[in-house]
Structures are given as C-alpha cells and as structure tokens.
Enzyme design. Structure first.
Site, PDB file in Angstrom:
ATOM      1  N   LYS A 171       0.876  -1.176   0.000  1.00  0.00           N
ATOM      2  CA  LYS A 171       0.000   0.000   0.000  1.00  0.00           C
ATOM      3  C   LYS A 171       0.913   1.224   0.000  1.00  0.00           C
ATOM      4  O   LYS A 171       1.195   1.829   1.047  1.00  0.00           O
ATOM      5  CB  LYS A 171      -0.964  -0.019   1.188  1.00  0.00           C
ATOM      6  CG  LYS A 171      -2.096   0.999   1.031  1.00  0.00           C
ATOM      7  CD  LYS A 171      -3.206   0.757   2.027  1.00  0.00           C
ATOM      8  CE  LYS A 171      -4.176   1.920   2.108  1.00  0.00           C
ATOM      9  NZ  LYS A 171      -4.921   2.209   0.896  1.00  0.00           N
TER      10      LYS A 171
HETATM   11  N1  PMP Z   1      -7.735  -1.172  -3.638  1.00  0.00           N
HETATM   12  C1  PMP Z   1      -7.191   0.051  -3.552  1.00  0.00           C
HETATM   13  C2  PMP Z   1      -6.408   0.576  -4.712  1.00  0.00           C
HETATM   14  C3  PMP Z   1      -7.347   0.803  -2.387  1.00  0.00           C
HETATM   15  O1  PMP Z   1      -6.804   2.023  -2.293  1.00  0.00           O
HETATM   16  C4  PMP Z   1      -8.110   0.286  -1.323  1.00  0.00           C
HETATM   17  C5  PMP Z   1      -8.316   1.095  -0.075  1.00  0.00           C
HETATM   18  N2  PMP Z   1      -7.327   0.848   0.873  1.00  0.00           N
HETATM   19  C6  PMP Z   1      -8.659  -0.997  -1.457  1.00  0.00           C
HETATM   20  C7  PMP Z   1      -8.447  -1.703  -2.628  1.00  0.00           C
HETATM   21  C8  PMP Z   1      -9.436  -1.619  -0.346  1.00  0.00           C
HETATM   22  O2  PMP Z   1      -8.548  -2.049   0.663  1.00  0.00           O
HETATM   23  P1  PMP Z   1      -9.075  -2.147   2.158  1.00  0.00           P
HETATM   24  O3  PMP Z   1     -10.322  -2.925   2.104  1.00  0.00           O
HETATM   25  O4  PMP Z   1      -8.011  -2.900   2.880  1.00  0.00           O
HETATM   26  O5  PMP Z   1      -9.259  -0.767   2.655  1.00  0.00           O
END
Ligand code: PMP
Length: 323
Positions: A171
């Site tokens: 991330k």
């Molecule tokens: N894909 C992307 C590109 C994101 O930015 C996010 C948000 N964090 C998600 C998927 C969803 O991830 P999460 O459920 O862990 O927040």
C-alpha cells in the site's frame, strides 16, 4: 465543458484534531512540521494504511475495525520496501489508541499511519538501512453506510500497475499515481469512478477499492494475483457472504463483459465501505438501483463496524472515550 459529479472525496471537519502522533509521541496538530526539502524523495517509497473507527454513542466507544489486519498489512508493505519498522506492531496499535483517546474523538474517524524513509536519498537510489519515520493521523470522516444510491463506473483506458513493476500488494503512496490517472479520466468522461483492467486484460480493481459482482446468486471477485491491493474489506465481505448470507463466492479472473451482464455489483474498501455500482460504461446493472444482496450486506457490515453485531467480535477493537 461541463464536468459531472466528482468522485468521492474525504469529508473532513474544518477544525483539526488536537493531536497527531509522530516520531514516538503525541504532537499538537499545528506543530507537526518537517522541512519542505524533505518532502519529495522521502515520500516516494512511503507506505501507509487507512483504518476506520466508528463512534458508538450508546456505549461511548470507538470501534476500530480490523486494526490487527491493517497493522499486519503495514508491516508487509514496510517489509517489501525493505524499510526497518520504527516501532513494533503492538506499539503502533497502542499509539493509535493513545491518539484516539487524547483527541477525545467522539465521531467516525479515519486513521492513517504513514511510514517513510526520512533521509533525502534520491528516489532512484537504494534507501536500504536509511531511517524510517512513522506518523499517524486520525481525522473525523463521515460514513456513507447510511445512504448510498450507487455510482456509475467506466472501464478505464489505463492499465493497472503490476507485481513486477509497482506491486499493488504494497500500500504505497506512489501506487496512487495509477489511481489518480484513472479517477481523473473517469471524472472528465462523466463517471463517478473507474475500473482498471490489468496487463492480462482482466478486471483488477477500482482506483480505491476492490470489486464484487453477483450473477445468478453467486458472488465473484478477482483473485489477489489480479494486481489488486490485498483488501481487508474484500476479505471481510467474502466471509460475510459465505458464512452469514449463505451466498457462494468464486474468486477468479473476471472479464469486463461479466460486469456488464451482472445482476449486482459493488466496490469495497475501508474508506469506500460498500459502494453499490448501478452502471458500467452506461450498461445498467440490475434494475439500476443497489441490489438486494448488496443492501443486505451493507446492513450487516454497518452493524458489524459499529460494534453492534454478535458476529465476528475478533474484528473489532473497542476504545472507550471518557467525557
Ligand atoms: N484497492 C485500492 C487501490 C485501495 O486504495 C483500497 C483502499 N485501501 C482498497 C483496494 C481496499 O482495501 P481495504 O479494504 O483494505 O481498505
């Protein structure tokens, strides 16, 4: 040229929280400064998390959703960037609790731990063994679970970044360059959000969340090898669909045309929560309203994240915020 409705933006109160947490301690919001010259290269490998805490007014508690999973993913992001964590996982969780308590946060909050190489090594050079710094912000943010009429999507002309170039499993702040190109294109073309295909031409994810479709009573979502972020909400939803709604889930590659003929579709993410999709490339999904399974899921999800459900206690960390 007229530009239609904007993609979702974070709503934030005009007044900042009292503190943020940086470099080992609580710091008054206005005093958290770094020198301007440390911004550019330092942020190139930065990794972060987006975590939601929901305010339960009856219990006077903040319910932080899937904190352990988020901190684990932050550790993995740091590991992949070969960043030495400045704090252990427990210490980061304790810092978040300290920040929420000290801010006396009594509303829905978006928590963002952010780790970066604090030296000024240029972005094309190794930063291995350079010191890593961590700060954490926690700002008021509204939930859309109360009412969400659904969004329109397009298939983006941009391709999703991939594991062998900019791993989406990390991330990383820089990965969002890809998201921004997609969201800007979607907005300019009059859509709320863009869906990104990967280099194999299969459906990957949206600029800010993962994708589910429902077809003939079966839910489908792309695998973690489809160049998606390993989404915690996606994992939550797979469990809720299978265990609590008795809906079979198939994790497999999806073609774009499968989205067009789906009965229901939604995006999901910590910030996005559950975002019903009512059209893709102007193909109407279902009857053009959030579908019945999507609505049931939103209801279960809402009770869960507010700490009001008997299900999955292990996902909720409760923090009492005294008056
Ligand atoms: N894909 C992307 C590109 C994101 O930015 C996010 C948000 N964090 C998600 C998927 C969803 O991830 P999460 O459920 O862990 O927040």
């Amino acid at each position: 040229m007229t530009i239609k409705k904007k993609a979702p933006t974070r709503t934030q109160n005009t007044s900042n929280p009292r503190y943020l947490w940086a470099f080992g301690k609580l710091i008054p919001w206005e005093e958290a400064n770094v020198h301007i010259t440390s911004m550019a290269w330092a942020s190139i490998s930065a990794v972060f998390e987006g975590i939601r805490a929901y305010w339960n007014d009856k219990e006077k508690e903040l319910s932080v959703f899937r904190l352990d999973a988020h901190i684990k993913r932050l550790s993995n992001s740091m590991k992949l960037m070969r960043m030495v964590p400045p704090l252990g996982e427990n210490d980061i969780e304790n810092a978040i609790a300290e920040l929420l308590t000290s801010n006396k946060s009594r509303e829905n909050i978006y928590i963002m731990p952010f780790a970066y190489f604090s030296g000024s090594v240029p972005g094309y050079k190794s930063a291995y063994q350079q010191p890593a710094a961590l700060f954490i912000t926690a700002v008021p943010t509204e939930s859309k679970l109360e009412s969400n009429l659904g969004i329109s999507c397009c298939i983006s002309s941009w391709t999703r970044i991939s594991d062998n170039s900019m791993p989406p499993r990390v991330k990383g702040i820089s990965n969002y360059q890809n998201s921004r190109l997609v969201s800007t294109e979607a907005e300019l073309n009059g859509y709320d959000a863009g869906i990104i295909l990967n280099s194999q031409g299969k459906v990957s994810e949206s600029a800010y969340g993962c994708i589910f479709i429902i077809r003939d009573g079966v839910a489908y979502t792309p695998p973690t090898t489809a160049d998606i972020l390993e989404s915690i909400t996606r994992d939550t939803i797979i469990t809720l669909l299978q265990e609590d709604l008795n809906i079979p889930v198939q994790v497999r590659d999806l073609d774009r045309t499968e989205l067009y003929v789906s009965n229901e579709m939604f995006l999901c993410g910590t910030y996005a929560e559950i975002d019903p999709v009512i059209s893709v490339d102007r193909y109407v999904i279902g009857n053009g309203n959030p579908g019945p399974i999507t609505e049931k899921l939103m209801d279960i999800y809402k009770r869960l994240v507010y700490g009001e459900s008997n299900l999955h206690h292990e996902w909720v960390s409760l923090i009492h915020i005294p008056d």
